[in-house]
Design a protein around this motif. Structure first.
Motif, PDB file in Angstrom:
ATOM      1  N   TRP A  38       0.853  -1.183   0.000  1.00 31.19           N
ATOM      2  CA  TRP A  38       0.000   0.000   0.000  1.00 31.19           C
ATOM      3  C   TRP A  38       0.890   1.233   0.000  1.00 31.19           C
ATOM      4  O   TRP A  38       1.527   1.555   1.008  1.00 31.19           O
ATOM      5  CB  TRP A  38      -0.930  -0.017   1.211  1.00 31.19           C
ATOM      6  CG  TRP A  38      -1.975  -1.067   1.063  1.00 31.19           C
ATOM      7  CD1 TRP A  38      -3.208  -0.917   0.499  1.00 31.19           C
ATOM      8  CD2 TRP A  38      -1.870  -2.445   1.423  1.00 31.19           C
ATOM      9  NE1 TRP A  38      -3.877  -2.121   0.494  1.00 31.19           N
ATOM     10  CE2 TRP A  38      -3.079  -3.075   1.057  1.00 31.19           C
ATOM     11  CE3 TRP A  38      -0.864  -3.216   2.029  1.00 31.19           C
ATOM     12  CZ2 TRP A  38      -3.311  -4.424   1.275  1.00 31.19           C
ATOM     13  CZ3 TRP A  38      -1.082  -4.562   2.229  1.00 31.19           C
ATOM     14  CH2 TRP A  38      -2.295  -5.154   1.848  1.00 31.19           C
ATOM     15  N   ARG A  39       0.937   1.901  -1.148  1.00 30.57           N
ATOM     16  CA  ARG A  39       1.758   3.094  -1.246  1.00 30.57           C
ATOM     17  C   ARG A  39       1.251   4.121  -0.247  1.00 30.57           C
ATOM     18  O   ARG A  39       0.048   4.352  -0.105  1.00 30.57           O
ATOM     19  CB  ARG A  39       1.691   3.675  -2.663  1.00 30.57           C
ATOM     20  CG  ARG A  39       2.594   4.882  -2.834  1.00 30.57           C
ATOM     21  CD  ARG A  39       2.369   5.562  -4.177  1.00 30.57           C
ATOM     22  NE  ARG A  39       3.213   6.736  -4.294  1.00 30.57           N
ATOM     23  CZ  ARG A  39       2.944   7.909  -3.715  1.00 30.57           C
ATOM     24  NH1 ARG A  39       1.858   8.043  -2.984  1.00 30.57           N
ATOM     25  NH2 ARG A  39       3.767   8.929  -3.853  1.00 30.57           N
ATOM     26  N   SER A  40       2.175   4.771   0.460  1.00 26.96           N
ATOM     27  CA  SER A  40       1.786   5.702   1.512  1.00 26.96           C
ATOM     28  C   SER A  40       2.575   6.987   1.394  1.00 26.96           C
ATOM     29  O   SER A  40       3.810   6.961   1.327  1.00 26.96           O
ATOM     30  CB  SER A  40       2.032   5.075   2.895  1.00 26.96           C
ATOM     31  OG  SER A  40       1.356   3.834   3.013  1.00 26.96           O
ATOM     32  N   ILE A  43       2.765   7.954   7.138  1.00 27.07           N
ATOM     33  CA  ILE A  43       2.510   6.876   8.102  1.00 27.07           C
ATOM     34  C   ILE A  43       1.983   7.531   9.369  1.00 27.07           C
ATOM     35  O   ILE A  43       2.655   8.384   9.961  1.00 27.07           O
ATOM     36  CB  ILE A  43       3.778   6.076   8.425  1.00 27.07           C
ATOM     37  CG1 ILE A  43       4.401   5.502   7.149  1.00 27.07           C
ATOM     38  CG2 ILE A  43       3.466   4.974   9.428  1.00 27.07           C
ATOM     39  CD1 ILE A  43       3.538   4.512   6.409  1.00 27.07           C
ATOM     40  N   PRO A  87       7.637   8.355   2.984  1.00 28.24           N
ATOM     41  CA  PRO A  87       6.481   8.992   3.629  1.00 28.24           C
ATOM     42  C   PRO A  87       6.863   9.874   4.811  1.00 28.24           C
ATOM     43  O   PRO A  87       7.934   9.730   5.409  1.00 28.24           O
ATOM     44  CB  PRO A  87       5.637   7.796   4.092  1.00 28.24           C
ATOM     45  CG  PRO A  87       6.603   6.666   4.202  1.00 28.24           C
ATOM     46  CD  PRO A  87       7.636   6.893   3.139  1.00 28.24           C
ATOM     47  N   ASP A 164      -2.517   9.246   0.379  1.00 27.65           N
ATOM     48  CA  ASP A 164      -2.649   7.897   0.927  1.00 27.65           C
ATOM     49  C   ASP A 164      -1.917   7.809   2.260  1.00 27.65           C
ATOM     50  O   ASP A 164      -0.731   8.175   2.350  1.00 27.65           O
ATOM     51  CB  ASP A 164      -2.061   6.865  -0.040  1.00 27.65           C
ATOM     52  CG  ASP A 164      -2.812   6.829  -1.364  1.00 27.65           C
ATOM     53  OD1 ASP A 164      -3.930   6.285  -1.374  1.00 27.65           O
ATOM     54  OD2 ASP A 164      -2.280   7.351  -2.365  1.00 27.65           O
ATOM     55  N   VAL A 165      -2.619   7.315   3.261  1.00 27.52           N
ATOM     56  CA  VAL A 165      -2.068   7.180   4.611  1.00 27.52           C
ATOM     57  C   VAL A 165      -2.204   5.724   5.048  1.00 27.52           C
ATOM     58  O   VAL A 165      -3.254   5.096   4.855  1.00 27.52           O
ATOM     59  CB  VAL A 165      -2.809   8.092   5.613  1.00 27.52           C
ATOM     60  CG1 VAL A 165      -2.371   7.795   7.051  1.00 27.52           C
ATOM     61  CG2 VAL A 165      -2.567   9.559   5.275  1.00 27.52           C
ATOM     62  N   ARG A 166      -1.142   5.203   5.643  1.00 21.37           N
ATOM     63  CA  ARG A 166      -1.196   3.889   6.284  1.00 21.37           C
ATOM     64  C   ARG A 166      -0.877   4.059   7.754  1.00 21.37           C
ATOM     65  O   ARG A 166      -0.004   4.854   8.107  1.00 21.37           O
ATOM     66  CB  ARG A 166      -0.206   2.914   5.631  1.00 21.37           C
ATOM     67  CG  ARG A 166      -0.128   1.569   6.344  1.00 21.37           C
ATOM     68  CD  ARG A 166       0.633   0.538   5.524  1.00 21.37           C
ATOM     69  NE  ARG A 166       1.986   0.926   5.199  1.00 21.37           N
ATOM     70  CZ  ARG A 166       3.035   0.801   6.012  1.00 21.37           C
ATOM     71  NH1 ARG A 166       2.870   0.357   7.253  1.00 21.37           N
ATOM     72  NH2 ARG A 166       4.234   1.154   5.608  1.00 21.37           N
TER      73      ARG A 166
END
Length: 244
Positions: A38-40, A43, A87, A164-166
């Motif tokens: 999952w590209r982030s 984080i 990230p 995009d956030v993980r």
């Protein structure tokens, strides 16, 4: 349909079959390799998890600008997984507890740090962040002393272009995100083991009672590993299509 007000949020964690995230042996290499699917752009990590980077910096270091790495190395075996730019590390820390940012940026995963604070965060901590040149964002929520995660995510989208956030945190962060309706996907690496810690941190800890009947999820994918572990990918009730 895309929602421009906040990034796509993927909650990612590893758990035992009794829903604990501690009290059992793990394979960190597998966990992090899978996470790179999952590209982030950022984080999101809870302050309790961030404290595990190491002890507080020395008094001398706390007076100095935090040095960002000029060139981040790639961990052997992760060459095909790492994308640039690395990230941001984003930590909600309304209490002002985390003072180990040197150790955090010694990890080869993050390019910089953003701390989410509130108007109730101790003034001496805000001054400390200013001395270190660490960006802090006032994300005061309606609950006294709590970070408004929606406001923090909106800031990341608007000021840093984060799409995009993980997450890399525990049950409290996951619970807060779920309760606020900010989660798009939940990905769980489920290990075939029962935790040895009956009081250990759970996969999800809601800050308050949820809706009657629970928070429903939709299973989108299952992957099985030779040791019996499962990678479970769920979508929440959202009109946004999965990414990654």
């Amino acid at each position: 349909m895309e929602r421009p007000d906040r990034p796509h949020v993927v909650v990612y964690n590893e758990a035992s079959i009794d829903g604990r995230v501690v009290g059992f042996d793990t394979d960190p290499s597998r966990y992090y390799r899978l996470g790179f699917r999952w590209r982030s752009d950022a984080i999101l990590m809870g302050s309790t998890t961030a404290l595990a980077f190491g002890p507080p910096e020395s008094d001398t270091d706390q007076q100095r600008i935090l040095l960002r790495p000029e060139r981040l190395p790639v961990v052997p075996g992760f060459e095909s997984l790492v994308t640039e730019p690395r990230p941001l590390l984003v930590v909600p820390d309304s209490r002002g507890a985390v003072r180990c940012w040197t150790q955090a940026l010694s990890q080869p995963w993050y390019r910089d740090v953003v701390v989410l604070v509130t108007r109730h965060t101790p003034t001496d901590y805000l001054r400390y962040l200013d001395r270190r040149g660490i960006e802090h964002v006032d994300a005061t929520g309606p609950a006294s002393g709590r970070v408004d995660l929606a406001a923090g995510l909106a800031h990341l989208a608007g000021s840093h272009g984060v799409r995009d956030v993980r997450t890399d945190g525990g049950g409290a962060l996951t619970g807060a995100l779920l309760a606020a309706g900010l989660v798009d996907e939940i990905v769980v690496l489920l290990d075939p083991v029962v935790s040895s810690d009956p009081d250990g941190q759970r996969l999800v800890t809601l800050p308050h009672a949820g809706p009657p009947g629970g928070i429903r999820l939709r299973l989108d994918d299952v992957e099985r590993f030779d040791d019996g572990a499962l990678l479970l990918r769920y979508a929440t009730a959202t009109d946004r299509a999965p990414t990654g």
